[in-house]
Design a protein around this motif. Sequence first.
Motif, PDB file in Angstrom:
ATOM      1  N   PHE A 172     -37.270  -0.221 -40.039  1.00 25.36           N
ATOM      2  CA  PHE A 172     -36.465  -0.624 -38.888  1.00 25.36           C
ATOM      3  C   PHE A 172     -36.591   0.370 -37.735  1.00 25.36           C
ATOM      4  CE2 PHE A 172     -34.618  -3.295 -42.065  1.00 25.36           C
ATOM      5  CZ  PHE A 172     -33.946  -4.320 -41.405  1.00 25.36           C
ATOM      6  N   ASN A 173     -36.243  -0.107 -36.558  1.00 26.29           N
ATOM      7  CA  ASN A 173     -36.105   0.744 -35.371  1.00 26.29           C
ATOM      8  C   ASN A 173     -34.805   0.365 -34.680  1.00 26.29           C
ATOM      9  OD1 ASN A 173     -37.479   0.729 -32.055  1.00 26.29           O
ATOM     10  ND2 ASN A 173     -36.652   2.486 -33.127  1.00 26.29           N
ATOM     11  N   CYS A 174     -34.065   1.366 -34.206  1.00 23.57           N
ATOM     12  CA  CYS A 174     -32.843   1.085 -33.433  1.00 23.57           C
ATOM     13  C   CYS A 174     -32.900   1.838 -32.113  1.00 23.57           C
ATOM     14  CB  CYS A 174     -31.592   1.457 -34.232  1.00 23.57           C
ATOM     15  SG  CYS A 174     -31.363   3.228 -34.528  1.00 23.57           S
ATOM     16  N   ASP A 175     -32.263   1.257 -31.109  1.00 22.93           N
ATOM     17  CA  ASP A 175     -32.240   1.890 -29.789  1.00 22.93           C
ATOM     18  C   ASP A 175     -31.134   1.258 -28.942  1.00 22.93           C
ATOM     19  OD1 ASP A 175     -33.008   3.603 -27.751  1.00 22.93           O
ATOM     20  OD2 ASP A 175     -34.444   2.185 -26.910  1.00 22.93           O
ATOM     21  N   GLU A 176     -30.555   2.059 -28.032  1.00 22.50           N
ATOM     22  CA  GLU A 176     -29.536   1.549 -27.119  1.00 22.50           C
ATOM     23  C   GLU A 176     -30.165   1.222 -25.767  1.00 22.50           C
ATOM     24  OE1 GLU A 176     -27.658   5.198 -29.261  1.00 22.50           O
ATOM     25  OE2 GLU A 176     -29.579   4.661 -28.359  1.00 22.50           O
ATOM     26  N   THR A 177     -29.496   0.355 -25.035  1.00 27.37           N
ATOM     27  CA  THR A 177     -29.873   0.077 -23.650  1.00 27.37           C
ATOM     28  C   THR A 177     -28.611  -0.153 -22.841  1.00 27.37           C
ATOM     29  OG1 THR A 177     -31.236  -1.291 -22.187  1.00 27.37           O
ATOM     30  CG2 THR A 177     -30.100  -2.433 -23.962  1.00 27.37           C
ATOM     31  N   GLY A 178     -28.636   0.249 -21.593  1.00 26.23           N
ATOM     32  CA  GLY A 178     -27.531  -0.026 -20.691  1.00 26.23           C
ATOM     33  C   GLY A 178     -27.698  -1.411 -20.086  1.00 26.23           C
ATOM     34  N   LEU A 179     -26.591  -2.087 -19.834  1.00 22.87           N
ATOM     35  CA  LEU A 179     -26.651  -3.453 -19.313  1.00 22.87           C
ATOM     36  C   LEU A 179     -25.573  -3.652 -18.256  1.00 22.87           C
ATOM     37  CD1 LEU A 179     -27.886  -6.361 -19.643  1.00 22.87           C
ATOM     38  CD2 LEU A 179     -25.998  -6.819 -21.231  1.00 22.87           C
ATOM     39  N   PHE A 180     -26.003  -3.918 -17.009  1.00 22.19           N
ATOM     40  CA  PHE A 180     -25.066  -4.342 -15.975  1.00 22.19           C
ATOM     41  C   PHE A 180     -24.832  -5.839 -16.194  1.00 22.19           C
ATOM     42  CE2 PHE A 180     -26.795  -0.773 -13.153  1.00 22.19           C
ATOM     43  CZ  PHE A 180     -25.745   0.064 -13.488  1.00 22.19           C
ATOM     44  N   TYR A 181     -23.766  -6.144 -16.922  1.00 20.63           N
ATOM     45  CA  TYR A 181     -23.624  -7.502 -17.435  1.00 20.63           C
ATOM     46  C   TYR A 181     -23.272  -8.527 -16.361  1.00 20.63           C
ATOM     47  CZ  TYR A 181     -18.500  -6.873 -17.462  1.00 20.63           C
ATOM     48  OH  TYR A 181     -17.191  -6.651 -17.121  1.00 20.63           O
ATOM     49  N   ARG A 182     -22.833  -8.086 -15.185  1.00 20.12           N
ATOM     50  CA  ARG A 182     -22.501  -9.030 -14.119  1.00 20.12           C
ATOM     51  C   ARG A 182     -23.525  -9.027 -12.992  1.00 20.12           C
ATOM     52  NH1 ARG A 182     -16.169  -7.518 -13.256  1.00 20.12           N
ATOM     53  NH2 ARG A 182     -15.262  -9.005 -14.706  1.00 20.12           N
ATOM     54  N   ALA A 183     -24.389  -8.035 -12.951  1.00 20.53           N
ATOM     55  CA  ALA A 183     -25.197  -7.803 -11.760  1.00 20.53           C
ATOM     56  C   ALA A 183     -26.391  -8.748 -11.680  1.00 20.53           C
ATOM     57  CB  ALA A 183     -25.687  -6.359 -11.733  1.00 20.53           C
ATOM     58  N   LEU A 184     -26.601  -9.295 -10.476  1.00 21.99           N
ATOM     59  CA  LEU A 184     -27.837 -10.011 -10.177  1.00 21.99           C
ATOM     60  C   LEU A 184     -28.891  -8.990  -9.791  1.00 21.99           C
ATOM     61  CD1 LEU A 184     -26.523 -12.956  -7.978  1.00 21.99           C
ATOM     62  CD2 LEU A 184     -27.535 -13.142 -10.242  1.00 21.99           C
ATOM     63  N   PRO A 185     -30.122  -9.137 -10.264  1.00 17.97           N
ATOM     64  CA  PRO A 185     -31.166  -8.193  -9.879  1.00 17.97           C
ATOM     65  C   PRO A 185     -31.494  -8.330  -8.398  1.00 17.97           C
ATOM     66  CG  PRO A 185     -32.032  -9.893 -11.355  1.00 17.97           C
ATOM     67  CD  PRO A 185     -30.584 -10.168 -11.173  1.00 17.97           C
ATOM     68  N   ASP A 186     -31.322  -7.264  -7.638  1.00 14.71           N
ATOM     69  CA  ASP A 186     -31.661  -7.313  -6.223  1.00 14.71           C
ATOM     70  C   ASP A 186     -32.355  -6.021  -5.826  1.00 14.71           C
ATOM     71  OD1 ASP A 186     -29.716  -5.351  -5.865  1.00 14.71           O
ATOM     72  OD2 ASP A 186     -28.162  -6.819  -5.407  1.00 14.71           O
ATOM     73  N   LYS A 187     -32.713  -5.921  -4.579  1.00 14.60           N
ATOM     74  CA  LYS A 187     -33.477  -4.770  -4.115  1.00 14.60           C
ATOM     75  C   LYS A 187     -32.701  -3.466  -4.268  1.00 14.60           C
ATOM     76  CE  LYS A 187     -37.219  -6.876  -2.657  1.00 14.60           C
ATOM     77  NZ  LYS A 187     -38.527  -6.619  -3.285  1.00 14.60           N
ATOM     78  N   THR A 188     -31.382  -3.525  -4.121  1.00 18.60           N
ATOM     79  CA  THR A 188     -30.603  -2.294  -4.172  1.00 18.60           C
ATOM     80  C   THR A 188     -30.507  -1.732  -5.583  1.00 18.60           C
ATOM     81  OG1 THR A 188     -28.538  -3.503  -4.471  1.00 18.60           O
ATOM     82  CG2 THR A 188     -29.210  -3.025  -2.224  1.00 18.60           C
ATOM     83  N   LEU A 189     -30.656  -2.595  -6.593  1.00 16.34           N
ATOM     84  CA  LEU A 189     -30.582  -2.140  -7.979  1.00 16.34           C
ATOM     85  C   LEU A 189     -31.953  -2.016  -8.615  1.00 16.34           C
ATOM     86  CD1 LEU A 189     -27.530  -4.123  -9.377  1.00 16.34           C
ATOM     87  CD2 LEU A 189     -27.643  -1.702  -8.840  1.00 16.34           C
ATOM     88  N   ASN A 190     -32.977  -2.494  -7.944  1.00 16.46           N
ATOM     89  CA  ASN A 190     -34.320  -2.485  -8.513  1.00 16.46           C
ATOM     90  C   ASN A 190     -34.963  -1.122  -8.301  1.00 16.46           C
ATOM     91  OD1 ASN A 190     -36.554  -3.402  -9.778  1.00 16.46           O
ATOM     92  ND2 ASN A 190     -37.319  -4.615  -8.069  1.00 16.46           N
TER      93      ASN A 190
END
Length: 517
Positions: A172-190
Amino acid sequence: MSQPTKRQRLELSLSDKIKLIKDHESQPKISQRVLGEKFKVGKSTVGDILRKKDFYLEQFEKNASPKKSRFNNTCKFFDINDVVFKWFSTARAKGIPISGPIIQEKALQYSAELQIPGFKASNGWLDRWKNRYSVTAFKISGESASVDPVTVEDYRQRLPDITADYDPKDIFNCDETGLFYRALPDKTLNNKDIMCKGGKSAKERLTVMFACSATGEKLKPLVIGKSNQPRCFKNIKKTTLPVDYTANKKAWMTSEIFNNWILAINNSMKKQRRHILMFLDNASSHSHELRLSNVKLKFLPANTTSVLQPLDQGVIRAFKARYRKLMIKSLITKIDQTQSATELCKEISILDAIYWISRAWKDTKDSTIQKCFKLAGFPSPDQKDQEDPSISEDEDDDIPLIQLARQLRELPSDFDSNFDGSVPTEDDSDDWEKDLLGPYQRQETLESDDEEESVNETSSEPTMSLEETLQQLRKIHNQTTEESIKPMTGEIILQLEDLVVMKRSKTAQTTLDKFFK
């Protein structure tokens, strides 16, 4: 009379000791005398190596230098060495420049705080410390430590030996990731240099832990939020959620949360009578001290996870593409209710995100995970599989994500669904050094201080009983003009009817029990 020739003293390297152990375990079995002659050492030396084989194999699997010959198991200043190495690993992971004098100064600081007398951070101590923990270099290039191709290749050559005792289904492999669960991908977050130390984005972040096997088995995701009991959880038991949910003040992964999570997996594997090998990175929240009965933790070499960790080879990126797709689909169905998709995003609750996380993870294909393990250098479950291991985010999608995005118009045509891929998942504040000396401090949690929850999501909306829900669904089923959904609603109606019958049967039994008392 001639004196017998004295055998020259020879110290075997770690690489030679591993070869000797492997030869001893081969069939037909080789005697210790023959092994001594082959490696030019005495029979007693061979016996000593075989008695310590578990220790040498552990050092080999930890990526210790193959040329190393001596391993000192006793150490007068073990606590200082250990805490300095934890500090060093965390500092390297954060891209902090380190030098020998900095390590010596840090060791002196910790010896004073731990009140350990007689310690001197001499150059000799530094050399022994580097040798003990196989630290070969301090240099960090650019913003983060660069991947050493020699270390990567050496570890890939060791992988067949490290995984030899496990079937692919148990690797197995495990890993965490952060998730902006409400955010639409846009230029300011890209922006790959995105920081998440505060502000609105920080409040709308979740941390998600994934674990999967080399054959594609997916364990239930762990979701970490900021509130133990968000308002959207009203009338919902957390045990019925399709993910494991926990919380702390900043939605970080912590040592306490990781330990509880991995212990739960160990208990699950014990019930299944399985023993698994879990590969993971050296994040400071991942405890090195845990010894589990059915889960063996294997830490990847520092600064190599971008190429050696299977989940980083495309699995998490594919998951996030599916998550964004589910989110955008939901927004499209509501877009007529408002002039702005951004406004609709504010109504997305943690509960919505949890169901999308579960569905996106469930829909991640086994073949995608298998390809990523192969791309990372793990032995392939099917050695005949020679297909291109590159991963396509939309390889099994009926409607490509970019096509859905165009319907919202507010998204750029070249957005990245993994725009939050570099969001930190554990505390990146300046207080991390203090925590090294107190790793067992109790983590604060909030019961209902969920500022990230939208005010539009208040509990003033009317609730429905099970019977009322069934009644409304029957109405929808009978009156809808969309024939394609009737098989789905019909199936749900049958399930709800079963639940109603079970509920009433329990009520009737309780009434009878009370009557005859």
